[in-house]
Design a protein around this motif. Sequence first.
Motif, PDB file in Angstrom:
ATOM      1  N   TYR A 109       0.863  -1.172   0.000  1.00  0.00           N
ATOM      2  CA  TYR A 109       0.000   0.000   0.000  1.00  0.00           C
ATOM      3  C   TYR A 109       0.904   1.227   0.000  1.00  0.00           C
ATOM      4  CZ  TYR A 109      -3.867  -2.994   1.642  1.00  0.00           C
ATOM      5  OH  TYR A 109      -4.837  -3.957   1.771  1.00  0.00           O
ATOM      6  N   LYS A 156      -5.109   9.513   1.888  1.00  0.00           N
ATOM      7  CA  LYS A 156      -5.511   8.215   2.413  1.00  0.00           C
ATOM      8  C   LYS A 156      -4.589   7.109   1.924  1.00  0.00           C
ATOM      9  CE  LYS A 156      -9.717   7.933   0.770  1.00  0.00           C
ATOM     10  NZ  LYS A 156     -11.038   7.327   0.450  1.00  0.00           N
ATOM     11  N   PHE A 213      -4.336   1.036  -1.958  1.00  0.00           N
ATOM     12  CA  PHE A 213      -3.898  -0.304  -2.298  1.00  0.00           C
ATOM     13  C   PHE A 213      -3.084  -0.270  -3.587  1.00  0.00           C
ATOM     14  CE2 PHE A 213      -4.038  -4.789  -2.849  1.00  0.00           C
ATOM     15  CZ  PHE A 213      -4.370  -5.036  -4.178  1.00  0.00           C
ATOM     16  N   GLN A 217      -4.887  -8.070   8.277  1.00  0.00           N
ATOM     17  CA  GLN A 217      -3.633  -7.700   7.636  1.00  0.00           C
ATOM     18  C   GLN A 217      -2.774  -6.961   8.640  1.00  0.00           C
ATOM     19  OE1 GLN A 217      -4.083  -5.738   3.837  1.00  0.00           O
ATOM     20  NE2 GLN A 217      -5.692  -7.144   3.188  1.00  0.00           N
ATOM     21  N   PHE A 259       0.628  -4.783   9.298  1.00  0.00           N
ATOM     22  CA  PHE A 259       1.429  -3.846   8.521  1.00  0.00           C
ATOM     23  C   PHE A 259       2.819  -3.666   9.097  1.00  0.00           C
ATOM     24  CE2 PHE A 259      -1.367  -1.846   5.405  1.00  0.00           C
ATOM     25  CZ  PHE A 259      -2.561  -2.418   5.759  1.00  0.00           C
ATOM     26  N   VAL A 291     -15.445   3.541   1.883  1.00  0.00           N
ATOM     27  CA  VAL A 291     -15.457   3.796   3.308  1.00  0.00           C
ATOM     28  C   VAL A 291     -15.489   5.301   3.511  1.00  0.00           C
ATOM     29  CG1 VAL A 291     -14.192   3.564   5.475  1.00  0.00           C
ATOM     30  CG2 VAL A 291     -14.143   1.708   3.793  1.00  0.00           C
ATOM     31  N   PHE A 340     -12.295  -3.116   9.753  1.00  0.00           N
ATOM     32  CA  PHE A 340     -11.056  -3.000  10.497  1.00  0.00           C
ATOM     33  C   PHE A 340     -10.851  -1.555  10.962  1.00  0.00           C
ATOM     34  CE2 PHE A 340      -9.475  -7.102   8.994  1.00  0.00           C
ATOM     35  CZ  PHE A 340     -10.175  -7.262   7.811  1.00  0.00           C
ATOM     36  N   TYR A 392      -7.469   0.755  12.203  1.00  0.00           N
ATOM     37  CA  TYR A 392      -6.028   0.867  12.383  1.00  0.00           C
ATOM     38  C   TYR A 392      -5.717   2.239  12.968  1.00  0.00           C
ATOM     39  CZ  TYR A 392      -5.224  -3.278   9.471  1.00  0.00           C
ATOM     40  OH  TYR A 392      -5.195  -4.550   8.969  1.00  0.00           O
ATOM     41  N   GLN A 445      -2.515   5.143  13.439  1.00  0.00           N
ATOM     42  CA  GLN A 445      -1.201   5.564  12.945  1.00  0.00           C
ATOM     43  C   GLN A 445      -0.703   6.701  13.815  1.00  0.00           C
ATOM     44  OE1 GLN A 445      -1.063   7.350   8.997  1.00  0.00           O
ATOM     45  NE2 GLN A 445       0.872   6.341   8.591  1.00  0.00           N
ATOM     46  N   LEU A 451       1.120   1.520  10.441  1.00  0.00           N
ATOM     47  CA  LEU A 451      -0.292   1.299  10.750  1.00  0.00           C
ATOM     48  C   LEU A 451      -0.412   0.142  11.739  1.00  0.00           C
ATOM     49  CD1 LEU A 451      -1.390   1.621   7.072  1.00  0.00           C
ATOM     50  CD2 LEU A 451      -2.242   3.103   8.895  1.00  0.00           C
ATOM     51  N   LEU A 493      -3.837   9.295  14.351  1.00  0.00           N
ATOM     52  CA  LEU A 493      -4.688   9.242  13.155  1.00  0.00           C
ATOM     53  C   LEU A 493      -5.320   7.858  13.084  1.00  0.00           C
ATOM     54  CD1 LEU A 493      -5.449  10.950  10.672  1.00  0.00           C
ATOM     55  CD2 LEU A 493      -3.396  10.094   9.548  1.00  0.00           C
ATOM     56  N   PHE A 497      -7.746   5.080  11.096  1.00  0.00           N
ATOM     57  CA  PHE A 497      -8.259   4.692   9.788  1.00  0.00           C
ATOM     58  C   PHE A 497      -9.218   3.518   9.923  1.00  0.00           C
ATOM     59  CE2 PHE A 497      -5.759   7.195   6.890  1.00  0.00           C
ATOM     60  CZ  PHE A 497      -4.581   7.461   7.578  1.00  0.00           C
ATOM     61  N   ARG A 520     -13.225  -4.715   3.832  1.00  0.00           N
ATOM     62  CA  ARG A 520     -12.983  -5.686   2.779  1.00  0.00           C
ATOM     63  C   ARG A 520     -14.313  -6.365   2.493  1.00  0.00           C
ATOM     64  NH1 ARG A 520     -10.566 -11.352   3.918  1.00  0.00           N
ATOM     65  NH2 ARG A 520     -11.880 -12.259   2.314  1.00  0.00           N
ATOM     66  N   GLN A 545      -8.030  -7.222  -0.734  1.00  0.00           N
ATOM     67  CA  GLN A 545      -7.524  -5.864  -0.582  1.00  0.00           C
ATOM     68  C   GLN A 545      -8.435  -5.069   0.340  1.00  0.00           C
ATOM     69  OE1 GLN A 545      -8.322  -2.668  -3.373  1.00  0.00           O
ATOM     70  NE2 GLN A 545      -8.862  -4.185  -4.914  1.00  0.00           N
ATOM     71  N   LEU A 546      -7.821  -4.201   1.087  1.00  0.00           N
ATOM     72  CA  LEU A 546      -8.561  -3.316   1.984  1.00  0.00           C
ATOM     73  C   LEU A 546      -8.846  -1.993   1.285  1.00  0.00           C
ATOM     74  CD1 LEU A 546      -6.677  -3.810   5.372  1.00  0.00           C
ATOM     75  CD2 LEU A 546      -8.842  -4.819   4.652  1.00  0.00           C
ATOM     76  N   TRP A 580      -9.799   1.874   2.152  1.00  0.00           N
ATOM     77  CA  TRP A 580      -9.539   2.695   3.331  1.00  0.00           C
ATOM     78  C   TRP A 580     -10.366   3.972   3.359  1.00  0.00           C
ATOM     79  CZ3 TRP A 580      -5.766   1.286   6.989  1.00  0.00           C
ATOM     80  CH2 TRP A 580      -5.003   0.157   6.647  1.00  0.00           C
ATOM     81  N   GLY A 581     -10.714   4.378   4.583  1.00  0.00           N
ATOM     82  CA  GLY A 581     -11.250   5.714   4.767  1.00  0.00           C
ATOM     83  C   GLY A 581     -10.119   6.729   4.753  1.00  0.00           C
ATOM     84  N   ALA A 582     -10.493   7.993   4.745  1.00  0.00           N
ATOM     85  CA  ALA A 582      -9.501   9.072   4.642  1.00  0.00           C
ATOM     86  C   ALA A 582      -8.765   9.323   5.944  1.00  0.00           C
ATOM     87  CB  ALA A 582     -10.178  10.350   4.170  1.00  0.00           C
TER      88      ALA A 582
END
Lengths: 113, 115
Positions: free
Chosen positions: A35, A42, A45, A102, A104, B4, B34, B36, B38, B44, B88, B90, B94, B102-103, B105-107
């Motif tokens: 990613y 954001k 992927f 997942q 990271f 998302v 999910f 996460y 940061q 993440l 931050l 997130f 999926r 693949q995930l 993601w939101g902003a």
Amino acid sequence: EPEVTQTPSHQVTQMGQEVILRCVPISNHLYFYWYRQILGQKVEFLVSFYNNEISEKSEIFDDQFSVERPDGSNFTLKIRSTKLEDSAMYFCASSDYDGTGQFFGPGTRLTVL
Amino acid sequence: AQSVAQPEDQVNVAEGNPLTVKCTYSVSGNPYLFWYVQYPNRGLQFLLKYITGDNLVKGSYGFEAEFNKSQTSFHLKKPSALVSDSALYFCAVRDNLDSNYQLIWGAGTKLIIKP
């Protein structure tokens, strides 16, 4: 606790050069991902990899990019002829057989000058 | 198409107060959801996930999230915020029909906890 590792933590390169970002996924994981996160934006992927081949890639992942699992532990992202807009944080992730979590790595910050 | 949304760019909470970080999603099939976190100049870190079962999911650092299928939401909560929770956050989804895992993601939402 097992973790995903990435090297280097920061890579500075000149525009047009090739870079290789390295990742060591969690040892018993089967799915691998890259990613990227451009500063302030954001997470996006790039690619997923399973059974020694790409399983899916986004439109970002064009011919400039390639991935490889050269041995049983490393997973690499190669960026050929880097551009200024490739500057970003690149995250590697891995997941186990069902992909429901997942994990990271800490990321590699790529700066293209 | 999968998506998302994290409607808040930033959430400010006083230390000790409850916090909520909002997330809504859209998928074709059933969602795997999910959260996460940061921290500055860090990677993440996985907080929690919803796959199936109990709608209230508990995760790391005292966080929990509630899956609400009718509202297509998965808000992150914590009963009592700590200054160290500032980071931050997130949300990612999926689609269970997506075999490639693949995930999306939101902003991201910046959470600021003030002492």
